[in-house]
Design a protein around this motif. Structure first.
Motif, PDB file in Angstrom:
ATOM      1  N   LYS A 215       0.828  -1.201   0.000  1.00  0.00           N
ATOM      2  CA  LYS A 215       0.000   0.000   0.000  1.00  0.00           C
ATOM      3  C   LYS A 215       0.864   1.253   0.000  1.00  0.00           C
ATOM      4  CE  LYS A 215      -3.822  -2.144   2.563  1.00  0.00           C
ATOM      5  NZ  LYS A 215      -4.632  -2.094   3.803  1.00  0.00           N
ATOM      6  N   GLU A 216       1.906   1.253   0.848  1.00  0.00           N
ATOM      7  CA  GLU A 216       2.767   2.429   0.949  1.00  0.00           C
ATOM      8  C   GLU A 216       3.511   2.685  -0.356  1.00  0.00           C
ATOM      9  OE1 GLU A 216       5.250   2.844   4.392  1.00  0.00           O
ATOM     10  OE2 GLU A 216       3.822   1.773   5.665  1.00  0.00           O
ATOM     11  N   MET A 217       3.978   1.628  -1.016  1.00  0.00           N
ATOM     12  CA  MET A 217       4.650   1.796  -2.307  1.00  0.00           C
ATOM     13  C   MET A 217       3.716   2.446  -3.318  1.00  0.00           C
ATOM     14  SD  MET A 217       6.926  -1.606  -3.061  1.00  0.00           S
ATOM     15  CE  MET A 217       8.529  -1.866  -2.292  1.00  0.00           C
ATOM     16  N   TYR A 218       2.490   1.957  -3.361  1.00  0.00           N
ATOM     17  CA  TYR A 218       1.508   2.478  -4.314  1.00  0.00           C
ATOM     18  C   TYR A 218       1.212   3.950  -4.040  1.00  0.00           C
ATOM     19  CZ  TYR A 218      -2.936   2.939  -6.817  1.00  0.00           C
ATOM     20  OH  TYR A 218      -3.950   3.366  -7.636  1.00  0.00           O
ATOM     21  N   LEU A 219       0.933   4.277  -2.788  1.00  0.00           N
ATOM     22  CA  LEU A 219       0.580   5.645  -2.435  1.00  0.00           C
ATOM     23  C   LEU A 219       1.764   6.594  -2.592  1.00  0.00           C
ATOM     24  CD1 LEU A 219      -1.604   4.843   0.712  1.00  0.00           C
ATOM     25  CD2 LEU A 219      -2.395   5.478  -1.580  1.00  0.00           C
ATOM     26  N   THR A 220       2.966   6.127  -2.232  1.00  0.00           N
ATOM     27  CA  THR A 220       4.161   6.965  -2.360  1.00  0.00           C
ATOM     28  C   THR A 220       4.450   7.283  -3.812  1.00  0.00           C
ATOM     29  OG1 THR A 220       5.111   6.031  -0.336  1.00  0.00           O
ATOM     30  CG2 THR A 220       6.625   7.124  -1.848  1.00  0.00           C
ATOM     31  N   THR A 221       4.231   6.301  -4.685  1.00  0.00           N
ATOM     32  CA  THR A 221       4.448   6.545  -6.114  1.00  0.00           C
ATOM     33  C   THR A 221       3.512   7.637  -6.621  1.00  0.00           C
ATOM     34  OG1 THR A 221       5.180   4.275  -6.509  1.00  0.00           O
ATOM     35  CG2 THR A 221       4.391   5.505  -8.413  1.00  0.00           C
ATOM     36  N   GLY A 222       2.256   7.606  -6.169  1.00  0.00           N
ATOM     37  CA  GLY A 222       1.313   8.644  -6.578  1.00  0.00           C
ATOM     38  C   GLY A 222       1.745  10.019  -6.128  1.00  0.00           C
ATOM     39  N   VAL A 223       2.242  10.113  -4.895  1.00  0.00           N
ATOM     40  CA  VAL A 223       2.719  11.403  -4.378  1.00  0.00           C
ATOM     41  C   VAL A 223       3.916  11.885  -5.180  1.00  0.00           C
ATOM     42  CG1 VAL A 223       3.765  12.536  -2.386  1.00  0.00           C
ATOM     43  CG2 VAL A 223       1.826  10.996  -2.058  1.00  0.00           C
ATOM     44  N   HIS A 228       7.232  15.121  -8.486  1.00  0.00           N
ATOM     45  CA  HIS A 228       8.426  15.021  -9.340  1.00  0.00           C
ATOM     46  C   HIS A 228       8.109  14.186 -10.590  1.00  0.00           C
ATOM     47  CE1 HIS A 228      10.744  16.643  -5.989  1.00  0.00           C
ATOM     48  NE2 HIS A 228      10.190  15.735  -5.217  1.00  0.00           N
ATOM     49  N   PRO A 229       7.242  14.687 -11.452  1.00  0.00           N
ATOM     50  CA  PRO A 229       6.817  13.878 -12.606  1.00  0.00           C
ATOM     51  C   PRO A 229       7.952  13.510 -13.546  1.00  0.00           C
ATOM     52  CG  PRO A 229       6.128  16.175 -12.845  1.00  0.00           C
ATOM     53  CD  PRO A 229       6.618  16.014 -11.445  1.00  0.00           C
ATOM     54  N   GLU A 230       9.030  14.306 -13.537  1.00  0.00           N
ATOM     55  CA  GLU A 230      10.116  14.038 -14.464  1.00  0.00           C
ATOM     56  C   GLU A 230      11.024  12.892 -14.009  1.00  0.00           C
ATOM     57  OE1 GLU A 230      11.743  16.934 -11.464  1.00  0.00           O
ATOM     58  OE2 GLU A 230       9.839  16.439 -12.407  1.00  0.00           O
ATOM     59  N   THR A 231      10.996  12.551 -12.724  1.00  0.00           N
ATOM     60  CA  THR A 231      11.920  11.526 -12.219  1.00  0.00           C
ATOM     61  C   THR A 231      11.241  10.437 -11.400  1.00  0.00           C
ATOM     62  OG1 THR A 231      12.370  12.849 -10.229  1.00  0.00           O
ATOM     63  CG2 THR A 231      13.828  13.184 -12.130  1.00  0.00           C
ATOM     64  N   TYR A 232       9.926  10.472 -11.260  1.00  0.00           N
ATOM     65  CA  TYR A 232       9.290   9.560 -10.309  1.00  0.00           C
ATOM     66  C   TYR A 232       9.483   8.098 -10.675  1.00  0.00           C
ATOM     67  CZ  TYR A 232       5.275   8.076 -13.151  1.00  0.00           C
ATOM     68  OH  TYR A 232       4.482   7.497 -14.113  1.00  0.00           O
ATOM     69  N   ARG A 233       9.728   7.798 -11.945  1.00  0.00           N
ATOM     70  CA  ARG A 233       9.916   6.412 -12.360  1.00  0.00           C
ATOM     71  C   ARG A 233      11.354   5.949 -12.175  1.00  0.00           C
ATOM     72  NH1 ARG A 233       7.318   6.195 -18.307  1.00  0.00           N
ATOM     73  NH2 ARG A 233       8.666   8.007 -18.525  1.00  0.00           N
ATOM     74  N   ASP A 234      12.273   6.863 -11.932  1.00  0.00           N
ATOM     75  CA  ASP A 234      13.694   6.527 -11.932  1.00  0.00           C
ATOM     76  C   ASP A 234      14.362   6.672 -10.569  1.00  0.00           C
ATOM     77  OD1 ASP A 234      13.558   6.241 -14.795  1.00  0.00           O
ATOM     78  OD2 ASP A 234      13.555   8.424 -14.899  1.00  0.00           O
ATOM     79  N   GLU A 235      13.766   7.429  -9.668  1.00  0.00           N
ATOM     80  CA  GLU A 235      14.366   7.657  -8.357  1.00  0.00           C
ATOM     81  C   GLU A 235      13.387   7.218  -7.282  1.00  0.00           C
ATOM     82  OE1 GLU A 235      15.465  11.730  -8.057  1.00  0.00           O
ATOM     83  OE2 GLU A 235      16.832  11.680  -9.777  1.00  0.00           O
TER      84      GLU A 235
END
Length: 258
Positions: A215-223, A228-235
């Motif tokens: 749950k925390e991984m999912y919610l943290t990714t959304g935040v 940080h839309p430019e790096t959220y997939r990489d950091e």
């Protein structure tokens, strides 16, 4: 859908794109395209009418309000007053439920993208357990949800799990619809559900509830996507959650091998 690897055809590499939509697909696709296209403009209906924001980390990617009109010469006018001459308009607006192949005498209908009448988004009471749906919920993390739906349907089909009576299922559905309406949620968003629904399915199937780290991984990714839309997939900053996941996976493996 979150991992898009689009090969931009050579003629498109210096063109201007407009994407309509503001959810996961539009976010990911716009950033993939921005690495190749001349300009990318994203129009979202949830954005304020005066929205015009250059996205951080990009020199050619802008967020706009919704499109107001499109002219025959290819110019797009946004609600914010900006006019852009566009080569490609791409719709990333989700999908509509449509079942022309089903003849249910009105037991299953689609009204403003609400599929009804379904008990827990799966069984139409009048036709249960012989007709069921997997994958109705939208804007969710799908894999665990669909797995649990499949297990629930399998349990019902085998007779191991007993559904409520048709009358009780209809009462549950009517109560749920009333709750959605009372909360001011548009009918077209009826099928947005996530962890509470997953945990209910798990309880029906005798499975464990969704782990807290998941749950925390999912919610943290959304935040992070919003911040940080430019790096959220990489950091990432969730190493403590990864260690918890590894621990749980080791227990699953141990149980399976016993």
């Amino acid at each position: 859908m979150h991992s898009h690897n689009y090969r931009i055809p050579e003629p498109f590499k210096h063109q201007v794109f407009v994407l309509i939509g503001n959810s996961a697909s539009a976010v990911d696709i716009s950033r993939d395209i921005a690495g190749h296209a001349k300009e990318v403009h994203v129009a979202g209906s949830s954005n304020a009418a005066d929205t015009f924001i250059k996205q951080p980390g990009y020199s050619n990617l802008w967020m706009h309000s919704m499109i107001d009109r499109v002219h025959e010469d290819g110019s797009v006018v946004f609600q914010n007053g900006k006019t852009i001459l566009v080569d490609v308009i791409m719709h990333c607006t989700g999908y509509k439920y449509h079942y022309p192949f089903l003849e249910t005498n009105g037991s299953v209908t689609v009204d403003d993208n609400r599929v009804g009448t379904l008990y827990k988004d799966v069984f139409p009471p009048a036709l249960a357990p012989y007709l069921s749906f997997i994958g109705i919920p939208s804007q969710v993390s799908p894999f665990r949800l669909f797995e649990l739906q499949s297990k629930w349907i399998s349990g019902v089909s085998s007779g191991r799990i007993i559904l409520p009576s048709k009358e009780d299922m209809m009462k549950d559905i009517k109560y749920f619809y009333a709750t959605v309406e009372a909360q001011g949620i548009p009918k077209r968003y009826t099928h947005r559900t996530q962890f509470e629904y997953n945990d209910w399915l798990a309880s029906q199937c005798g499975c464990s509830e969704t782990e807290q780290w998941r749950k925390e991984m999912y919610l943290t990714t959304g935040v992070r996507k919003r911040a940080h839309p430019e790096t959220y997939r990489d950091e990432w900053e969730d190493h403590h959650l990864v260690s918890q996941a590894y621990h749980d996976f080791s227990l699953y493996t141990l149980t399976c091998n016993m």
